[in-house]
Design a protein around this motif. Structure first.
Motif, PDB file in Angstrom:
ATOM      1  N   ILE A 212      13.043   4.204 -11.217  1.00 59.88           N
ATOM      2  CA  ILE A 212      12.413   3.924 -12.518  1.00 59.88           C
ATOM      3  C   ILE A 212      11.788   2.533 -12.470  1.00 59.88           C
ATOM      4  O   ILE A 212      12.456   1.547 -12.144  1.00 59.88           O
ATOM      5  CB  ILE A 212      13.432   3.995 -13.671  1.00 59.88           C
ATOM      6  CG1 ILE A 212      14.305   5.244 -13.570  1.00 59.88           C
ATOM      7  CG2 ILE A 212      12.700   3.967 -15.019  1.00 59.88           C
ATOM      8  CD1 ILE A 212      15.463   5.270 -14.559  1.00 59.88           C
ATOM      9  N   PHE A 213      10.495   2.472 -12.803  1.00 58.15           N
ATOM     10  CA  PHE A 213       9.729   1.230 -12.739  1.00 58.15           C
ATOM     11  C   PHE A 213       9.201   0.824 -14.115  1.00 58.15           C
ATOM     12  O   PHE A 213       8.910   1.685 -14.948  1.00 58.15           O
ATOM     13  CB  PHE A 213       8.516   1.397 -11.815  1.00 58.15           C
ATOM     14  CG  PHE A 213       8.845   1.715 -10.386  1.00 58.15           C
ATOM     15  CD1 PHE A 213       9.143   0.712  -9.482  1.00 58.15           C
ATOM     16  CD2 PHE A 213       8.838   3.033  -9.930  1.00 58.15           C
ATOM     17  CE1 PHE A 213       9.434   1.002  -8.152  1.00 58.15           C
ATOM     18  CE2 PHE A 213       9.124   3.336  -8.610  1.00 58.15           C
ATOM     19  CZ  PHE A 213       9.424   2.317  -7.718  1.00 58.15           C
ATOM     20  N   ASN A 214       9.032  -0.479 -14.300  1.00 59.27           N
ATOM     21  CA  ASN A 214       8.340  -1.004 -15.482  1.00 59.27           C
ATOM     22  C   ASN A 214       6.875  -1.225 -15.101  1.00 59.27           C
ATOM     23  O   ASN A 214       6.568  -2.051 -14.240  1.00 59.27           O
ATOM     24  CB  ASN A 214       8.983  -2.326 -15.928  1.00 59.27           C
ATOM     25  CG  ASN A 214       8.311  -2.901 -17.172  1.00 59.27           C
ATOM     26  OD1 ASN A 214       7.397  -2.303 -17.738  1.00 59.27           O
ATOM     27  ND2 ASN A 214       8.757  -4.071 -17.595  1.00 59.27           N
ATOM     28  N   LYS A 215       5.985  -0.492 -15.762  1.00 59.64           N
ATOM     29  CA  LYS A 215       4.563  -0.525 -15.373  1.00 59.64           C
ATOM     30  C   LYS A 215       3.725  -1.515 -16.202  1.00 59.64           C
ATOM     31  O   LYS A 215       2.504  -1.548 -16.071  1.00 59.64           O
ATOM     32  CB  LYS A 215       3.965   0.884 -15.508  1.00 59.64           C
ATOM     33  CG  LYS A 215       3.937   1.395 -16.948  1.00 59.64           C
ATOM     34  CD  LYS A 215       3.297   2.756 -17.055  1.00 59.64           C
ATOM     35  CE  LYS A 215       3.263   3.221 -18.510  1.00 59.64           C
ATOM     36  NZ  LYS A 215       2.540   4.474 -18.692  1.00 59.64           N
TER      37      LYS A 215
ATOM     38  N   ALA B  86       5.649 -11.247 -14.991  1.00 60.64           N
ATOM     39  CA  ALA B  86       5.737  -9.978 -14.253  1.00 60.64           C
ATOM     40  C   ALA B  86       7.157  -9.435 -14.211  1.00 60.64           C
ATOM     41  O   ALA B  86       8.109 -10.210 -14.110  1.00 60.64           O
ATOM     42  CB  ALA B  86       5.230 -10.176 -12.828  1.00 60.64           C
ATOM     43  N   PRO B  87       7.304  -8.111 -14.273  1.00 64.02           N
ATOM     44  CA  PRO B  87       8.594  -7.489 -13.938  1.00 64.02           C
ATOM     45  C   PRO B  87       8.721  -7.527 -12.410  1.00 64.02           C
ATOM     46  O   PRO B  87       8.292  -6.616 -11.720  1.00 64.02           O
ATOM     47  CB  PRO B  87       8.466  -6.060 -14.474  1.00 64.02           C
ATOM     48  CG  PRO B  87       7.088  -5.927 -15.041  1.00 64.02           C
ATOM     49  CD  PRO B  87       6.288  -7.108 -14.617  1.00 64.02           C
TER      50      PRO B  87
ATOM     51  N   LEU C 195       7.875  -2.051 -20.638  1.00 64.45           N
ATOM     52  CA  LEU C 195       8.492  -3.105 -21.429  1.00 64.45           C
ATOM     53  C   LEU C 195       7.657  -4.357 -21.223  1.00 64.45           C
ATOM     54  O   LEU C 195       7.430  -4.787 -20.088  1.00 64.45           O
ATOM     55  CB  LEU C 195       9.947  -3.375 -21.029  1.00 64.45           C
ATOM     56  CG  LEU C 195      10.629  -4.460 -21.898  1.00 64.45           C
ATOM     57  CD1 LEU C 195      12.065  -4.082 -22.258  1.00 64.45           C
ATOM     58  CD2 LEU C 195      10.615  -5.822 -21.215  1.00 64.45           C
ATOM     59  N   ASP C 196       7.127  -4.906 -22.327  1.00 68.49           N
ATOM     60  CA  ASP C 196       6.270  -6.086 -22.249  1.00 68.49           C
ATOM     61  C   ASP C 196       7.129  -7.341 -22.123  1.00 68.49           C
ATOM     62  O   ASP C 196       7.860  -7.695 -23.053  1.00 68.49           O
ATOM     63  CB  ASP C 196       5.371  -6.176 -23.490  1.00 68.49           C
ATOM     64  CG  ASP C 196       4.341  -5.054 -23.525  1.00 68.49           C
ATOM     65  OD1 ASP C 196       4.025  -4.512 -22.443  1.00 68.49           O
ATOM     66  OD2 ASP C 196       3.846  -4.720 -24.613  1.00 68.49           O
TER      67      ASP C 196
ATOM     68  N   THR D 111      14.271  -5.600 -16.712  1.00 71.42           N
ATOM     69  CA  THR D 111      13.487  -5.173 -17.881  1.00 71.42           C
ATOM     70  C   THR D 111      13.531  -3.655 -18.017  1.00 71.42           C
ATOM     71  O   THR D 111      13.625  -3.119 -19.119  1.00 71.42           O
ATOM     72  CB  THR D 111      12.014  -5.659 -17.781  1.00 71.42           C
ATOM     73  OG1 THR D 111      11.403  -5.109 -16.600  1.00 71.42           O
ATOM     74  CG2 THR D 111      11.935  -7.169 -17.742  1.00 71.42           C
ATOM     75  N   THR D 112      13.486  -2.965 -16.877  1.00 76.19           N
ATOM     76  CA  THR D 112      13.594  -1.502 -16.884  1.00 76.19           C
ATOM     77  C   THR D 112      14.966  -1.087 -17.407  1.00 76.19           C
ATOM     78  O   THR D 112      15.085  -0.172 -18.233  1.00 76.19           O
ATOM     79  CB  THR D 112      13.376  -0.950 -15.459  1.00 76.19           C
ATOM     80  OG1 THR D 112      12.129  -1.445 -14.956  1.00 76.19           O
ATOM     81  CG2 THR D 112      13.362   0.560 -15.445  1.00 76.19           C
TER      82      THR D 112
END
Length: 329
Positions: A54-57, A168-169, A195-196, A246-247
């Motif tokens: 699972i990634f934060n894009k 950046a994540p 997630l910002d 963050t994810t």
């Protein structure tokens, strides 16, 4: 009481990576369980088939604008939050005194301070915020990284898409699109959330009691199909690799609140129950960072010993550094 001094350790300046990896696959991954160090190039060999990553894009935007006032003198505007097309919360850096209703004319655009906040200003511009950012903005680097235009292109995930982050994540920086394709060839699946990330991610914990720390809020959104994919993996007892704090914050908030869109103020404390992932991949964090509470949560009291081992082995820390793989027990 959980003492916040728990999050302190000695980080030599030489361990902070000032230069990004030109090829992210050359970056290193410390496997916490057995202390093996591999490169991200080798990582697919270590992942079981039919695992989920699972990634934060969320994309880092060019929110730093350097300009000149028409009256003379330099002015730096840092957009921390877009409110609508023409209004934003900004940090302002210039030599003049700032006050409500003050107007600024610059060689690029004009704006007015509408409200003075604690550490920032609500401003209205005569040009769309997106146009200002896209035409004149530069990508911000973390405060502990020496700024250099050559570094900026490495401070966004290759898979980033939409979102409005100002940091950046960074756990995702190790994962090139090429690596993600290799995962797919091994039947390793992916899910993407947003997630910002805001500037408060860099704020150290200052309260003596960790429970008293006022954790920042961040906006997140998860597509229903992506969320259902995560839940299916969870129910099937398959490996779920969460890439970055963050994810983790987003998926755990969605799981506990059942809201797929909203603002999260989840503070993962050492005793917080984690529900979804089986693994966590994260960079090495700065002393007194609230993110170290997540490290304590997943690894326990021995995390300082692990961090010392990483330093002794020459691994690099913080945003442009290496990463560590934790397994939830």
């Amino acid at each position: 009481m959980i003492k916040s001094s728990l999050l302190n350790y000695e980080l030599p300046n030489s361990s902070i990576n000032q230069e990004p990896y030109e090829n992210p696959l050359d970056s290193k991954l410390l496997i916490a369980e057995n202390r093996e160090i591999i490169s991200f190039k080798q990582f697919p060999e270590y992942v079981e088939s039919d695992s989920l990553f699972i990634f934060n894009k969320s994309t880092v935007r060019k929110v730093r604008i350097l300009t000149e006032k028409n009256t003379g003198g330099s002015l730096e505007i840092f957009v921390t939050k877009k409110l609508n097309d023409f209004e934003a919360i900004c940090l302002l850096k210039s030599s003049d005194k700032k006050s409500k209703n003050k107007k600024y004319q610059t060689n690029l655009f004009n704006f007015q301070i509408q409200e003075v906040l604690d550490e920032a200003f609500r401003c209205i511009f005569d040009m769309k915020i997106d146009d200002i950012i896209n035409k004149y903005g530069i990508l911000p680097l973390p405060p502990y990284i020496k700024d250099n235009p050559k570094k900026r292109k490495f401070y966004n995930n290759q898979f980033s898409d939409n979102g409005f982050s100002i940091a950046a994540p960074t756990a995702g920086l190790h994962f090139t699109n090429e690596l993600i394709d290799k995962f797919k060839n091994k039947n390793i699946n992916t899910a993407f959330i947003n997630l910002d990330v805001n500037l408060n991610t860099f704020k150290p914990v200052k309260s003596e009691n960790l429970n008293d720390h006022n954790i920042h809020k961040e906006f997140y959104s998860i597509d229903k199909a992506e969320y259902n994919k995560i839940i299916t993996y969870k129910q099937s007892n398959k490996n779920i690799y969460c890439v970055g704090p963050t994810t983790l914050r987003a998926i755990e908030t969605a799981y506990s609140t059942k809201n797929l869109v909203g603002n999260t103020d989840l503070f993962i404390l050492p005793d917080t129950k984690i529900n979804l992932p089986t693994h966590l991949i994260t960079n090495f964090h700065a002393p007194m960072s609230s993110l170290l509470s997540i490290v304590q949560n997943v690894y326990g009291d021995n995390w300082k010993e692990l961090y010392k081992y990483a330093i002794d082995q020459g691994l690099k820390f913080l945003s442009f550094g290496d990463a560590v793989l934790f397994k939830y027990k």
